[in-house]
Design a protein around this motif. Structure first.
Motif, PDB file in Angstrom:
ATOM      1  N   GLY A 294       1.168  -6.773   3.224  1.00  0.00           N
ATOM      2  CA  GLY A 294       2.049  -5.980   2.379  1.00  0.00           C
ATOM      3  C   GLY A 294       2.689  -4.855   3.176  1.00  0.00           C
ATOM      4  N   ASN A 295       3.640  -4.165   2.555  1.00  0.00           N
ATOM      5  CA  ASN A 295       4.278  -3.019   3.194  1.00  0.00           C
ATOM      6  C   ASN A 295       3.408  -1.779   3.043  1.00  0.00           C
ATOM      7  N   LEU A 296       3.487  -0.873   4.019  1.00  0.00           N
ATOM      8  CA  LEU A 296       2.830   0.431   3.961  1.00  0.00           C
ATOM      9  C   LEU A 296       3.921   1.456   3.714  1.00  0.00           C
ATOM     10  N   ILE A 297       3.863   2.134   2.571  1.00  0.00           N
ATOM     11  CA  ILE A 297       5.017   2.874   2.069  1.00  0.00           C
ATOM     12  C   ILE A 297       4.653   4.336   1.828  1.00  0.00           C
ATOM     13  N   LYS A 298       5.453   5.225   2.380  1.00  0.00           N
ATOM     14  CA  LYS A 298       5.412   6.653   2.026  1.00  0.00           C
ATOM     15  C   LYS A 298       6.586   6.885   1.080  1.00  0.00           C
ATOM     16  N   PRO A 299       6.319   7.052  -0.234  1.00  0.00           N
ATOM     17  CA  PRO A 299       7.397   6.973  -1.213  1.00  0.00           C
ATOM     18  C   PRO A 299       8.149   8.272  -1.449  1.00  0.00           C
ATOM     19  N   ASN A 300       7.635   9.412  -0.969  1.00  0.00           N
ATOM     20  CA  ASN A 300       8.282  10.676  -1.304  1.00  0.00           C
ATOM     21  C   ASN A 300       8.450  11.528  -0.051  1.00  0.00           C
ATOM     22  N   ASP A 301       9.403  12.482  -0.131  1.00  0.00           N
ATOM     23  CA  ASP A 301       9.679  13.359   0.992  1.00  0.00           C
ATOM     24  C   ASP A 301       8.513  14.310   1.223  1.00  0.00           C
ATOM     25  N   GLY A 302       8.499  14.904   2.416  1.00  0.00           N
ATOM     26  CA  GLY A 302       7.462  15.873   2.732  1.00  0.00           C
ATOM     27  C   GLY A 302       6.641  15.429   3.922  1.00  0.00           C
ATOM     28  N   PRO A 303       5.776  16.319   4.415  1.00  0.00           N
ATOM     29  CA  PRO A 303       4.978  15.996   5.598  1.00  0.00           C
ATOM     30  C   PRO A 303       3.971  14.904   5.301  1.00  0.00           C
ATOM     31  N   GLY A 304       3.607  14.168   6.315  1.00  0.00           N
ATOM     32  CA  GLY A 304       2.607  13.132   6.121  1.00  0.00           C
ATOM     33  C   GLY A 304       2.513  12.236   7.343  1.00  0.00           C
ATOM     34  N   GLN A 305       1.314  12.111   7.882  1.00  0.00           N
ATOM     35  CA  GLN A 305       1.075  11.250   9.028  1.00  0.00           C
ATOM     36  C   GLN A 305       0.341   9.996   8.593  1.00  0.00           C
ATOM     37  N   LEU A 306       0.633   8.890   9.266  1.00  0.00           N
ATOM     38  CA  LEU A 306      -0.119   7.654   9.081  1.00  0.00           C
ATOM     39  C   LEU A 306      -0.826   7.378  10.398  1.00  0.00           C
TER      40      LEU A 306
ATOM     41  N   LEU B 288       0.855  -1.185   0.000  1.00  0.00           N
ATOM     42  CA  LEU B 288       0.000   0.000   0.000  1.00  0.00           C
ATOM     43  C   LEU B 288       0.888   1.232   0.000  1.00  0.00           C
ATOM     44  N   ILE B 289       0.700   2.085  -0.998  1.00  0.00           N
ATOM     45  CA  ILE B 289       1.560   3.254  -1.198  1.00  0.00           C
ATOM     46  C   ILE B 289       0.736   4.514  -0.932  1.00  0.00           C
ATOM     47  N   PHE B 290       1.278   5.417  -0.103  1.00  0.00           N
ATOM     48  CA  PHE B 290       0.563   6.616   0.329  1.00  0.00           C
ATOM     49  C   PHE B 290       1.376   7.853  -0.043  1.00  0.00           C
ATOM     50  N   PRO B 291       1.174   8.435  -1.219  1.00  0.00           N
ATOM     51  CA  PRO B 291       1.944   9.616  -1.600  1.00  0.00           C
ATOM     52  C   PRO B 291       1.597  10.817  -0.718  1.00  0.00           C
TER      53      PRO B 291
ATOM     54  N   GLY C 187       3.421  -6.639   7.438  1.00  0.00           N
ATOM     55  CA  GLY C 187       4.382  -5.995   6.560  1.00  0.00           C
ATOM     56  C   GLY C 187       5.103  -4.877   7.293  1.00  0.00           C
ATOM     57  N   ALA C 188       6.078  -4.272   6.624  1.00  0.00           N
ATOM     58  CA  ALA C 188       6.833  -3.161   7.213  1.00  0.00           C
ATOM     59  C   ALA C 188       6.120  -1.844   6.943  1.00  0.00           C
ATOM     60  N   ILE C 189       6.119  -0.978   7.956  1.00  0.00           N
ATOM     61  CA  ILE C 189       5.637   0.396   7.798  1.00  0.00           C
ATOM     62  C   ILE C 189       6.858   1.257   7.511  1.00  0.00           C
ATOM     63  N   LEU C 190       6.972   1.730   6.272  1.00  0.00           N
ATOM     64  CA  LEU C 190       8.156   2.462   5.810  1.00  0.00           C
ATOM     65  C   LEU C 190       7.763   3.931   5.670  1.00  0.00           C
ATOM     66  N   TRP C 191       7.891   4.678   6.766  1.00  0.00           N
ATOM     67  CA  TRP C 191       7.323   6.036   6.855  1.00  0.00           C
ATOM     68  C   TRP C 191       8.416   7.071   7.087  1.00  0.00           C
ATOM     69  N   ASP C 192       9.562   6.870   6.560  1.00  0.00           N
ATOM     70  CA  ASP C 192      10.769   7.708   6.620  1.00  0.00           C
ATOM     71  C   ASP C 192      10.857   8.483   7.933  1.00  0.00           C
ATOM     72  N   THR C 193      10.869   9.791   7.901  1.00  0.00           N
ATOM     73  CA  THR C 193      11.110  10.596   9.107  1.00  0.00           C
ATOM     74  C   THR C 193       9.827  11.217   9.646  1.00  0.00           C
ATOM     75  N   ASN C 194       8.695  10.628   9.370  1.00  0.00           N
ATOM     76  CA  ASN C 194       7.424  11.239   9.740  1.00  0.00           C
ATOM     77  C   ASN C 194       6.744  10.499  10.887  1.00  0.00           C
TER      78      ASN C 194
ATOM     79  N   THR D 249      10.095   1.733   9.890  1.00  0.00           N
ATOM     80  CA  THR D 249      10.860   2.981   9.968  1.00  0.00           C
ATOM     81  C   THR D 249       9.903   4.149  10.130  1.00  0.00           C
ATOM     82  N   TRP D 250      10.118   4.915  11.171  1.00  0.00           N
ATOM     83  CA  TRP D 250       9.490   6.225  11.372  1.00  0.00           C
ATOM     84  C   TRP D 250      10.271   6.925  12.471  1.00  0.00           C
ATOM     85  N   THR D 251      10.009   8.207  12.673  1.00  0.00           N
ATOM     86  CA  THR D 251      10.730   8.973  13.682  1.00  0.00           C
ATOM     87  C   THR D 251      10.023   8.959  15.025  1.00  0.00           C
ATOM     88  N   GLN D 252       8.689   9.036  14.995  1.00  0.00           N
ATOM     89  CA  GLN D 252       7.939   9.149  16.241  1.00  0.00           C
ATOM     90  C   GLN D 252       6.586   8.485  16.096  1.00  0.00           C
ATOM     91  N   MET D 253       6.172   7.750  17.146  1.00  0.00           N
ATOM     92  CA  MET D 253       4.810   7.256  17.233  1.00  0.00           C
ATOM     93  C   MET D 253       4.143   7.928  18.425  1.00  0.00           C
TER      94      MET D 253
END
Length: 284
Positions: A173-185, A144-147, A199-206, A224-228
């Motif tokens: 499946g993986n939950l993916i934030k594919p691009n830079d910028g703000p965004g919460q899951l 699942l991809i969340f731009p 699956g892996a939650i791949l949420w970069d630095t958000n 991967t994420w910075t804060q929950m």
């Protein structure tokens, strides 16, 4: 009929045809700008999204399936009938606004990646990236991809998953934030809903957020994420270090509800553990 009469008649006919053409173009443009697609599973046993018999319209949904704007219900692939046929196979990578499951029975989605473009600036059920209502078990093995939203809402962008009532959402499946910028899951759902994320939650630095009286189980050590932030409800660890080891886990809301981090006999390393709000509830 003289030449003048014929010319006048021709002009009137052309004008009428022109008006009809304009109406058709406007109607088609409106359809292309905002649309939904309702699954019926009428192509049983062929559950491919490319089979037109599986859709109420008798047409394969557009790819991408467009929506008019953020904070709306359109752009949705809708599962709203218990058809007795529960396999829905995404035939190729597909871009839609959102997924909505209402009285659908226990659905199984599989196949190619799904890009979910819908985003919100507020927490409203019925407009989320994925909504599950009733008491079904929804199993999703697709990535699942969340731009990041490119326009409005430019701030406080949320991709939200709702498991309402006693529903269950199993995500393999993986939950993916594919691009830079703000965004919460955000994982939400009143009434005791359950998320099991294998699956892996791949949420970069958000931010990843957890609220409402429901349970989020994490079963992958590659997240991967910075804060929950957990406001209300429960987070359950299904493996060692299911939370990113360099992340902050924050109990951030204590307004009458209880927040729980259940270790379940697993080990967890964190950069920090904090409680940023003191209120009337309890954190454990």
């Amino acid at each position: 009929m003289n030449t003048l009469d014929r010319s006048s008649l021709s002009a009137r006919c052309l004008k009428s045809l022109g008006l009809l053409l304009i109406c058709f173009v406007c109607a088609w443009a409106g359809r292309a700008w905002a649309d939904t697609a309702t699954w019926t599973g009428g192509g049983n046993p062929d559950g491919q999204w490319t089979n037109p018999l599986n859709w109420a319209s008798g047409l394969v949904p557009a790819n991408p399936l467009p929506f008019s704007t953020y904070n709306t219900t359109d752009g949705a692939v809708i599962f709203n009938t218990d058809t007795g046929f529960y396999d829905s196979i995404v035939s190729a990578p597909w871009t839609i606004g959102r997924l909505a499951f209402t009285n659908s029975g226990n659905m199984v989605l599989s196949g190619a990646d799904i890009t979910l473009n819908q985003a919100q600036s507020s927490g409203v059920a019925g407009q989320a990236s994925i909504d599950v209502a009733g008491i079904p078990t929804i199993t999703i093995s697709n990535n699942l991809i969340f731009p990041v939203a490119a326009t409005t809402p430019a701030t406080n962008v949320r991709h939200q998953l709702w498991a309402l009532n006693a529903s269950t959402m199993n995500i393999y499946g993986n939950l993916i934030k594919p691009n830079d910028g703000p965004g919460q899951l955000t994982f939400r759902g009143n009434g005791g809903g359950t998320f099991n994320v294998y699956g892996a939650i791949l949420w970069d630095t958000n931010l990843v957020l957890r609220t409402d009286v429901s349970t989020l189980g994490l079963y992958n050590s590659g997240n991967t994420w910075t804060q929950m932030n957990i406001s209300v409800g429960t987070v359950v660890l299904g493996v060692d270090n299911a939370l990113p080891v360099n992340s902050l886990f924050n109990f951030n809301q204590n307004s009458g509800g209880a927040s729980f981090l259940r270790m379940s006999d697993h080990n967890q390393t964190l950069a920090a553990l904090s409680s940023s709000t003191i209120g009337t509830g309890s954190n454990t």
